[in-house]
Design an enzyme around this catalytic site. Structure first.
Site: not given
Ligand code: NAD
Length: 497
Positions: A149, A173, A176, A226, A281, A383
């Site tokens: 995301f 893909k 969402e 992740s 990240c 994290e």
């Protein structure tokens, strides 16, 4: 309510699974759209269309492919305001940061425009008697990109930019949580003259990720997200014979040496730790002041700097960062701060109870600063992915190298120093994939490549640059000769030249 389906065969389609997920406006906390979660049958339709388009595309000469990429780059640039607004409305990052998200993706499209040169093969004239050898880089066919995301423009472009320019078709893909920008990027590709079917956008969750990993026509999977999911996707895709590159989570350290320019280091770390609400990240959520008194000198400047930060809605031009992506994510960040205190960290700034006037239901969280963090704490190992900065004090340079080197993640690291010799040694020895020297967020430019080490990346190839080109192509090597006259006797030993 806005309904988001898929982009299949060059058309927006509603999606027919009957399964949906809510999309929030993180500024207000309201549900603003619903995204359809695709079925494996919808994926089949997209893959069939992609495979058909790819046959023509890989026979399109590279300069024509490049021209389409160039037209696409220009079209995306001309839609930057629209894309940035859409991005902020679903992700929550401030508008200027959303523009950066788009621009860093466009950089990869720009690099991909150089595909006629970059994808050239190699040739040796006279490798043996009248023998020439040449190699070419062939596309893989249909490939897939699965994205997180937090960079809904940049990361999809890392993937489909390189995949398509090199002659593949790509099934994207997206996350969402914020699928509208990737959907729009796919639409713009067709508007720019890109063949229909070459870029498909399928929305969905685990069910469709599994279907991608298992699909016999899909030859490669690029994933960013992740670490546990990255590892899962890597093993599922590779056990099905696919090529895979799966980037995972991170916990990047910023080392402050005693000789660092502290004013600059504080400014850099402030932006890198709290920018985009820490949902990067390549954020710097850990700072390591080295030696006697360095932590105190850091805190003296950092505490007022945090105090002067402004948290606001995405459209607020003065805001340094906006809300985080979902309510659950905000609550998990708060829980991590509480846990850190329980583990013995000292909470110097507490952002847990922050609320923005007029936007009380938005997913806002204030900045937190934790001191006396130690490597044995789970909240150091994990994290957090929020606006939380942890201070781990180190006595020596050796300790400062050891901390990021022994951490489970190895995405990025930065060192702040005025000593070139120390910086050079640090960059050489630290067990991390991307190093910044007085650069807080060392995301490599598009003509280098991006990739971490350890649990930050599974698979060998980095994203974009020549590494990306290699990932999306396979080498074929041809050895040829054109003998004249009599045929020779059979050779029973391997030919040597
Ligand atoms: P995520 O792992 O939750 O989701 C990533 C993708 O995996 C999404 O498309 C999602 O639909 C899919 N997914 C989620 N759960 C799944 C499951 N159980 N099985 C199969 N697929 C599943 O990650 P996120 O929250 O969207 O993104 C944040 C994470 O991404 C952070 O850990 C961050 O560090 C990481 N990230 C890494 C990089 C990098 O290059 N190393 C870059 C950006 C973000």
């Amino acid at each position: 309510m806005k309904q988001i389906g898929h982009f299949i065969d060059g058309e927006l389609v509603p999606g027919n699974s009957g399964r949906q997920k809510d999309i929030y406006n993180p500024n207000t906390g309201d549900i603003q759209a619903q995204v359809n979660l695709a079925t494996p049958e919808e994926l089949d339709a997209a893959v069939a269309s992609a495979a058909k388009a790819q046959v023509l595309w890989h026979n399109t000469n590279p300069q024509r492919r490049s021209r389409i990429m160039f037209a696409y780059k220009q079209l995306v640039e001309s839609h930057i305001d629209e894309l940035a607004a859409l991005l902020s409305s679903e992700h929550g990052k401030v508008l200027a940061d959303s523009r950066g998200d788009v621009i860093r993706g466009v950089d990869v499209i720009e690099f991909a425009c150089g595909v006629p040169h970059a994808q050239k093969g190699e040739h040796t004239y006279g490798a043996g008697p009248e023998i020439d050898v040449y190699s070419m880089r062939k596309p893989l066919g249909v490939v897939a990109g699965i994205t997180p995301f937090n960079f809904p423009a940049m990361i999809p472009m890392w993937m489909f930019g390189m995949a398509i320019a090199t002659g593949n078709a790509c099934i994207l893909k997206p996350s969402e949580k914020d699928p509208s920008v990737p959907m729009r990027l796919a639409e713009l590709f067709v508007q720019a003259g890109g063949p229909r079917g070459l870029l498909q956008c399928i929305n969905g969750d685990k069910e469709i990720v599994d279907a991608i990993c298992d699909h016999p026509t899909i030859k490669a999977v690029s994933f960013v997200g992740s670490s546990d999911i990255a590892q899962y996707v890597y093993s599922r895709a590779t056990s099905n014979g696919k090529r895979a590159q799966c980037m995972g989570g991170a916990k990047n350290h910023g080392i402050i040496m005693p000789d660092a320019n502290m004013d600059q280091a504080v400014k850099d770390i402030l932006g890198a730790a709290y920018g985009s609400a820490g949902e990067r990240c390549m954020a710097l959520p850990v700072v390591v002041p080295v030696g006697e008194g360095t932590a105190e000198r850091f805190l003296e400047k950092m505490l007022p700097a945090i105090d002067s930060m402004r948290v606001g809605v995405s459209e607020d031009k003065e805001a340094d960062y906006g809300p985080v992506v979902t309510r659950e994510h905000r609550d998990s960040i708060k829980a991590q701060v509480t846990k850190a205190v329980g583990e013995g960290a000292k909470l110097l700034v507490d952002g847990r109870d922050f609320s923005l006037q007029g936007y009380e239901n938005g997913f806002f969280i204030g900045p937190s600063l934790l001191d006396n963090v130690t490597p044995d704490m789970e909240t150091y190992q994990d994290e957090i992915f929020g606006p939380v900065l942890q201070i781990v004090r180190a006595k020596t340079f050796e300790e400062a190298i050891k901390l990021p080197s022994e951490h489970q993640y190895g995405n990025g690291v930065a060192i702040f120093t005025q000593n070139g010799r120390a910086a050079r040694e640090f960059a050489d020895r630290v067990e991390v994939g991307m190093v910044g020297i007085n650069v807080p967020i060392p995301v490599p430019v598009a003509y280098h490549s991006f990739g971490g080490w350890k649990r930050s990346a599974f698979g060998d190839a980095n994203q974009y640059g020549m590494e990306g080109l290699r990932f999306y192509t396979k080498v074929k090597t041809v050895t040829q000769r054109w003998p004249e006259g009599e045929t020779e006797d059979s050779a029973f030993i391997i030919p040597t030249f």
